[in-house]
Design a protein around this motif. Structure first.
Motif, PDB file in Angstrom:
ATOM      1  N   ASP A  69       0.827  -1.194   0.000  1.00 49.66           N
ATOM      2  CA  ASP A  69       0.000   0.000   0.000  1.00 49.66           C
ATOM      3  C   ASP A  69       0.867   1.250   0.000  1.00 49.66           C
ATOM      4  N   VAL A  72       2.267   1.840  -3.447  1.00 47.47           N
ATOM      5  CA  VAL A  72       1.227   2.317  -4.354  1.00 47.47           C
ATOM      6  C   VAL A  72       0.930   3.790  -4.100  1.00 47.47           C
ATOM      7  N   LYS A 100      -8.333   7.715  -1.679  1.00 49.84           N
ATOM      8  CA  LYS A 100      -8.755   6.351  -1.363  1.00 49.84           C
ATOM      9  C   LYS A 100     -10.273   6.279  -1.274  1.00 49.84           C
ATOM     10  N   TYR A 123      -4.786   4.874  -8.661  1.00 51.79           N
ATOM     11  CA  TYR A 123      -4.661   4.105  -7.422  1.00 51.79           C
ATOM     12  C   TYR A 123      -5.282   2.728  -7.601  1.00 51.79           C
ATOM     13  N   LYS A 127      -3.313  -0.811  -7.538  1.00 53.72           N
ATOM     14  CA  LYS A 127      -3.729  -1.815  -6.565  1.00 53.72           C
ATOM     15  C   LYS A 127      -3.977  -3.158  -7.247  1.00 53.72           C
ATOM     16  N   SER A 130      -0.873  -4.771  -8.422  1.00 47.84           N
ATOM     17  CA  SER A 130      -0.127  -5.258  -7.264  1.00 47.84           C
ATOM     18  C   SER A 130      -0.668  -6.609  -6.825  1.00 47.84           C
ATOM     19  N   ARG A 131      -1.998  -6.694  -6.799  1.00 49.99           N
ATOM     20  CA  ARG A 131      -2.605  -7.935  -6.347  1.00 49.99           C
ATOM     21  C   ARG A 131      -2.294  -9.073  -7.323  1.00 49.99           C
TER      22      ARG A 131
END
Ligand SMILES: Nc1ncnc2c1ncn2[C@@H]1O[C@H](COP(=O)(O)OP(=O)(O)O)[C@@H](O)[C@H]1O
Ligand SMILES: [Mg+2]
Lengths: 462, 318
Positions: A69, A72, A100, A123, A127, A130-131
């Protein structure tokens, strides 16, 4: 990929590794003379393969949860226009919060700029990738780990010992978790308390005689200057704890003596569970009892004697708290009295002492350190007890030793300071943390001393 | 009282048993083992069931009376719940004599001596019947003052159990309880003389205020003896007083028992046959809750009247 799906996949891979590892061990063993040729039982090779498969992925997952997080957010901030990026730290974190919130689809002040919506897009996509990277890496690591264990699987591999050491590390980690949590709690309380002491000097807090935690909304308000002298709270806490111990210590001790020395097995079988029920009553219920039953009774009784008893007197709260602590004192004392060896009693009885003489002259003196330790633990419970005093002890910070008047305690004040809407950086709110710190330090010291005393006592008979 | 009849009965039983007794010589433990081997070679070990049957039928062999008895026990039975721990025990304890109680573990030796000062009262499940008299007074009479009885019949336990108090306070405990000293000087006198008689004085005279629990095991046991004699009992019951001690401490306690026997009647439970032989005048052999044989110590060890006694003292079981 959803987080849950990822976990499911990981679990499935782990189970598969176990089964395959075990099978391979059996197969390898078959080639070189049966299971006896293996260093460990086949299931240990299975565990070993499962550990190799899952552990690196899990470690990565933890690391990722901690760091991803932040990375990011950094990237998102970098993408913002310069004038937003250059904002001071505090405002920038508000901005990030807004981003957010937009990303989560929550309602945000419509006056916010277009840039934020763009940043929120970014964002979300960051995210997401990233996942995806995480999922891929975990699955990959699982395969690599499993493959590694597959290649290393030989009869002389000490799978049993490897599994043992992994288990040991896991247990050790679990045991340190509580310690780290405690350290975290202490650190946060300490941190907030220090912020309080920036505004109010420690000496004023610890030795001031007036407690009136107001901070003004307007400078010209009446009583705008708050007074943060905590002595009345300490005194109130001490008074109520004293009353509670005056009730709990003799009754608890006598209960313990009766139960461990005199009661027949049948009586014990009834009384002990009853005491445990008493110990299991929620403190809120004790609170009702104190506020709605005991306090009016005391008041009426006082009136009949011509005494003026406050409707939220220290006496009422203390009495009920004492009743609450009785099972605590009695069960601890019961333990230490039972720990006094029977030989000691026999010695005394054999010299012609009566039962009560034996108890008075041998059992109690021998058990005394343990009883004192138990009493100290009980005191620390009394000091930290909240619910009863919140409901029955009142809010007025009177500095008095008269148990018929209303007093307030440290815990009550913490509750009232923090309940309701608060600004989290006013002296009034921060005072709660300072009080919490004092409470923590006092009970910690009491517990340390008590445990020390009890331990020394145990050693005496081992 | 039917004493004569009982004696006659036991005498007959004794004669019968004597006739087939081999009469092995009293030996030390180290001899015992080789002895045991020799005997084993000669005949097979006796099955436990046989022993039980034999004990069941047994009448006490030998003379259970004492010429000048302090305590007389007739028909003593003890139950712990359903367990019948002692069956029909008759035994006297004479003035100024040391009587040793021997027998395999669990045969009821401790139970028996605990009857004599009613320590079994403290065990919830214990039930005692029979006739117990001290100087003719019924020990178990409802009017008997148990507290006073225990002062007159002192007890020393298997494991030294000094109170967690100073050496002085340990010995002063009994006298204080019973108000034996009118003032501090008298109390000092009692404490000092008790420690002297227990042979502990020289070792502790400079540290009477130190805790009794800080002494060595043997010293602790002598402290417990001092504590017991401080209340001037007539009888001292000792339940394996040396089993937790090393040989040197044991030897000191045995010397002490020898000296004490001039003033007290002593009943000592022991697992050491040599100890019984060294310190006692009479020996009583218990087996599975029965008193199998009681007689002069030399007689029991050199010429036992009952097969079970012989097997035990020669080390064939137990
Ligand atoms: N407190 C007790 N509760 C129940 N049974 C007991 C108790 N004390 C002794 N016994 C039983 O009584 C019998 C005799 O025990 P004890 O007198 O201690 O034997 P000894 O001292 O000869 O070894 C044993 O079978 C023992 O299990
Ligand atoms: Mg015993």
């Amino acid at each position: 990929m959803q987080f849950e799906t990822l976990l499911l996949i990981l679990v499935a891979m782990t189970v598969a590794s176990f089964v395959l590892g075990r099978q391979r061990a059996v197969a390898v063993a078959g080639r070189c003379g049966g299971i006896r040729a293996l260093h460990s039982l086949p299931k240990y090779y299975g565990y070993y393969a499962a550990i190799c498969c899952a552990l690196p992925g899990l470690a990565l997952l933890l690391l990722w949860l901690g760091l991803a997080d932040r990375v990011v957010v950094e990237r998102v901030v970098d993408s913002l226009p310069a004038e937003l990026r250059e904002l001071p730290e505090a405002q920038r974190s508000l901005l990030v919060n807004d981003i957010k919130n937009i990303a989560a689809g929550q309602f945000v002040d419509p006056g916010k700029r277009e840039e934020l919506a763009v940043a929120a897009e970014l964002y979300l996509s960051l995210k997401d990738s990233s996942r995806r990277i995480l999922s891929g890496l975990i699955v990959l690591l699982g395969f690599v780990g499993f493959g590694w264990s597959w290649l290393r699987l030989r009869p002389e591999l000490r799978a049993r010992n490897r599994v043992e050491s992994v288990a040991r590390i896991g247990l050790a980690l679990a045991s340190t978790l509580a310690i780290f949590t405690t350290i975290g709690i202490v650190a946060s309380v300490l941190f907030e308390a220090l912020r309080f002491f920036d505004r109010i000097p420690v000496s004023e807090f610890l030795f001031g005689l007036t407690w009136s935690p107001q901070t003004a909304l307007r400078a010209d308000q009446v009583g705008s200057s708050g007074a943060f002298g905590a002595v009345p709270l300490f005194a109130g806490t001490a008074l109520i704890s004293l009353i509670a111990m005056t009730v709990a210590l003799p009754i608890g001790l006598m209960t313990a003596i009766y139960l461990s020395e005199y009661a027949s097995r049948r009586v014990r079988a009834w009384v002990k569970p009853a005491l445990e029920v008493l110990a299991g009553v929620p403190t809120v219920v004790y609170g009702y009892f104190a506020a709605l039953t005991v306090a009016p009774l005391l008041r009426g009784f006082g009136q009949s004697l011509g005494l003026d008893v406050a409707s939220e007197s220290a006496l009422g709260a203390g009495l009920v708290m004492g009743i609450m602590i009785i099972p605590f004192v009695s069960s601890l004392s019961d333990d230490v009295i039972n720990a006094v060896p029977q030989a000691m009693r026999d010695g005394s009885l054999g010299l012609g002492a009566t039962h009560s003489e034996t108890i008075k002259r041998v059992v109690i003196p021998a058990a005394l350190p343990g009883i004192v330790g138990g009493a100290l633990l009980a005191v620390s419970r009394a000091i930290g007890e909240t619910m009863i005093v919140v409901m029955a002890a009142g809010l007025a910070a009177n500095l008095t030793v008269n148990p018929l008047e209303a007093v307030t305690t440290v815990t009550v004040q913490i509750v009232t300071l923090l309940v309701g809407d608060q600004e989290f950086d006013s002296a009034k709110t921060l005072a709660a943390f300072a009080l919490g710190l004092v409470l923590f330090v006092v009970t910690l010291l009491l517990n340390i001393i008590a445990l020390q005393v009890v331990r020394r006592y145990r050693e005496q008979y081992e | 009282m039917a004493k004569a009849a009982i004696m006659a009965r036991s005498a007959t039983a004794g004669d019968g048993a004597l006739a087939d007794a081999g009469g092995p010589a009293l030996r030390d433990d180290k001899d015992n083992s080789s002895n045991m081997n020799r005997r084993e070679a000669r005949q097979p070990r006796i099955a436990i069931a046989d022993l039980a049957r034999e004990a069941e039928a047994a009448q006490t062999v030998g003379d259970f009376t004492a010429t000048d008895p302090v305590i007389t026990v007739r028909g003593c039975n003890v139950w712990y719940g359903e367990t019948h721990a002692l069956r029909d025990i008759n035994l006297d304890i004479g003035r100024n004599e040391v009587i040793a109680l021997i027998g395999p573990s669990g045969c009821g030796k401790s139970t028996f001596i605990r009857c004599l000062n009613r320590m079994n009262d403290t065990i919830e499940t214990a039930r005692v019947s029979g006739e117990f008299r001290m100087h003719g007074e019924d020990i178990y009479d409802r009017k008997t003052d148990v507290v006073l009885l225990r002062a007159r019949v002192g007890m020393v336990f298997q494991k030294p159990n000094p109170f967690p108090k100073s050496i002085y306070e340990n010995v002063a405990y009994g006298p204080r309880l019973h108000g034996l000293a009118a003032n501090r000087a008298e109390l000092d006198e009692i404490v000092h003389s008790s420690l002297r008689r227990a042979g502990l004085w020289d070792e502790v005279k400079d540290r009477l205020e130190e805790p009794g629990t800080g002494l060595s095991g043997g010293q602790q046991q002598r402290l417990c003896i001092a504590r017991t004699i401080a209340v001037s009992p007539e009888v001292i019951l000792m339940d394996e007083p040396c089993s937790a001690l090393d040989p040197i401490a044991t030897a000191r306690i045995e010397d002490l028992i020898d000296e004490l026997s001039q003033n007290y009647a002593i009943a000592i439970v022991t697992h050491s046959m040599q100890q019984a032989a060294r310190v006692s005048r009479r020996t009583a052999y218990f087996h599975l809750g029965r008193l199998v044989e009681v007689d002069a110590t030399d007689k029991v060890f050199t010429n036992p009247g009952h097969k079970l006694t012989e097997d035990y003292v020669t080390g064939r079981f137990g």
